[in-house]
Write an enzyme that holds these catalytic residues in place. Structure first.
Site, short mmCIF file in Angstrom:
data_model
loop_
_atom_site.label_atom_id
_atom_site.label_comp_id
_atom_site.label_asym_id
_atom_site.label_seq_id
_atom_site.Cartn_x
_atom_site.Cartn_y
_atom_site.Cartn_z
NE ARG A 71 -43.20 26.67 157.83
CZ ARG A 71 -42.60 25.93 156.90
NH1 ARG A 71 -42.04 26.50 155.84
NH2 ARG A 71 -42.56 24.63 157.03
CG HIS A 75 -39.44 26.45 161.20
ND1 HIS A 75 -39.41 25.72 160.03
CD2 HIS A 75 -40.73 26.38 161.63
CE1 HIS A 75 -40.62 25.25 159.77
NE2 HIS A 75 -41.44 25.65 160.72
CG ASN A 102 -36.02 24.62 158.66
OD1 ASN A 102 -37.07 25.17 159.00
ND2 ASN A 102 -35.11 24.19 159.54
CG HIS A 201 -50.65 28.09 160.23
ND1 HIS A 201 -50.84 26.75 160.44
CD2 HIS A 201 -49.30 28.29 160.29
CE1 HIS A 201 -49.66 26.16 160.64
NE2 HIS A 201 -48.72 27.07 160.56
#
Ligand code: HEM
Length: 341
Positions: A71, A75, A102, A201
């Site tokens: 992740r 990001h 975040n 995911h």
């Protein structure tokens, strides 16, 4: 019949975004020209082995790190490109890492540990942006003890990090299909990438407050048992049980649920099996079934071989977004701060 003003505005926005898209693809690939496999072969031959050693050691002690790093990479790349801007600290708490999406990132200390070992071995050579890319690959691959995808290297580090940019570029879990497609398109990624990368995911957790409006009082008619009808009922019940605290307080952010129950530490195609069974946690997951082409890709990804192959290709494209190469940017000495001179 004339279209209402808001529809006109929305369709203009789509056209503009699609124009940005076509330009965006060109920019992304031109900038990615400086990336290559084994960029550090001569300048720091042991770089990738050092990164893998540290990341595997830490992941062995905490299997949840794989989700954190995957992740973190996403990001980082979606805000100013893959330039490690997500790692920068700000004395005024206005950096990317201070933005709400975040706040649940983790593993920064492991990135620092990799960086410290690399600075020891080859001072000023390996970028923090490449460390983030390698940490994502290595932590996810730990489960299989072999690299699941190739990481091109040669990224350099950015010097700017803004919480506002994080908020406007990182997609929200409430996003609908069209919004997600535009968001990914703006980064030079297509429909296939959107669906395949959502497969990230398959590991990790989600906070109940980010999807509680889907499972409690969905219609807003003050009936707590109203559930988003796109969720498979037993799964909705499971989520309601896990998130019962959020029935009283939808904003309570203390409870988390594994995103792919029973398989949330295993990087595999099970997300797509769950998704097809209408067991996607967020609106942004469920919405992938609302578009015929996307649903078709979800069908193809029921095959593990197709998933691993597709993920390899899409994450390579994600790793090319807006990269700084050549003499652009810098090689930070410490990953949480820009160089002082
Ligand atoms: C398509 C748009 C996406 C949206 C709206 C989205 C949204 C979210 C949200 C809301 C969470 C839960 C965070 C939390 O509760 O702490 C999450 C977790 C996660 N996302 Fe995404 N995501 C998207 C795409 C991606 C992509 C492309 C990747 C990587 C390839 C990814 C990897 C992850 C991982 C691994 C987690 C689990 C993190 C953890 O366990 O701490 N996501 N995502």
């Amino acid at each position: 019949m004339a279209k209402p003003a808001f529809v006109m505005a929305a369709s203009t926005a789509v056209v503009v975004s699609l124009l940005v898209v076509s330009c965006g693809i060109g920019i992304a690939s031109a900038q990615a020209a400086g990336l290559k496999k084994g960029f550090y072969k001569k300048s720091c031959p042991q770089a990738e082995a050092i990164a893998q050693k540290v990341v595997w050691e830490r992941t062995a002690g905490n299997r949840e790190l794989a989700a954190k790093f995957l992740r973190m990479f996403f990001h980082d790349c979606f805000v100013r490109g893959c330039d490690a801007s997500v790692l920068l600290d700000s004395p005024t708490n206005t950096a990317e890492k201070n933005a709400a999406p975040n706040l649940s990132l983790a593993g920064f200390e492991v990135i620092d540990e990799v960086k410290a070992e690399l600075e020891e071995a080859c001072p000023g050579v390996v970028s923090c942006a490449d460390i983030v890319a390698l940490a994502a690959r290595d932590s996810v691959s730990f489960q299989y003890k072999k690299n699941l995808w190739e990481v091109e290297t040669g990224r350099r580090d950015g010097t700017i990090s803004s919480d506002q940019e994080a908020l406007s570029n990182i997609p929200a879990p409430s996003s609908t299909f069209d919004i997600l497609l535009i968001n990914f398109s703006n980064k030079g990624l297509g429909l296939q990438d959107l669906v395949v990368l959502s497969g990230g995911h398959t590991i990790g957790i989600g906070h109940c407050n980010l999807f509680s409006s889907r499972i409690f009082n969905f219609t807003g008619k003050n009936n707590p048992s109203d559930v988003d009808p796109s969720i498979n009922p037993p799964y909705a019940k499971f989520l309601q049980g896990q998130c019962s605290r959020n029935l009283q307080d939808p904003n309570d952010n203390t409870t988390v649920v594994p995103m792919d129950p029973g398989s949330s530490l295993s990087f595999d195609n099970h997300y797509f099996v769950s998704l097809k069974a209408h067991q996607g946690m967020f609106t942004s997951d469920a919405t992938l079934l609302t578009n015929g082409r996307a649903a078709n890709i979800v069908d193809k990804l029921q095959d593990p071989g197709v998933f691993f192959h597709s993920f390899k290709n899409s994450i390579k494209r994600m790793g090319q977004i807006g990269v700084l190469t050549g003499t652009n940017g810098q090689i930070r000495k410490k990953c949480n701060a820009v160089n002082s001179s």
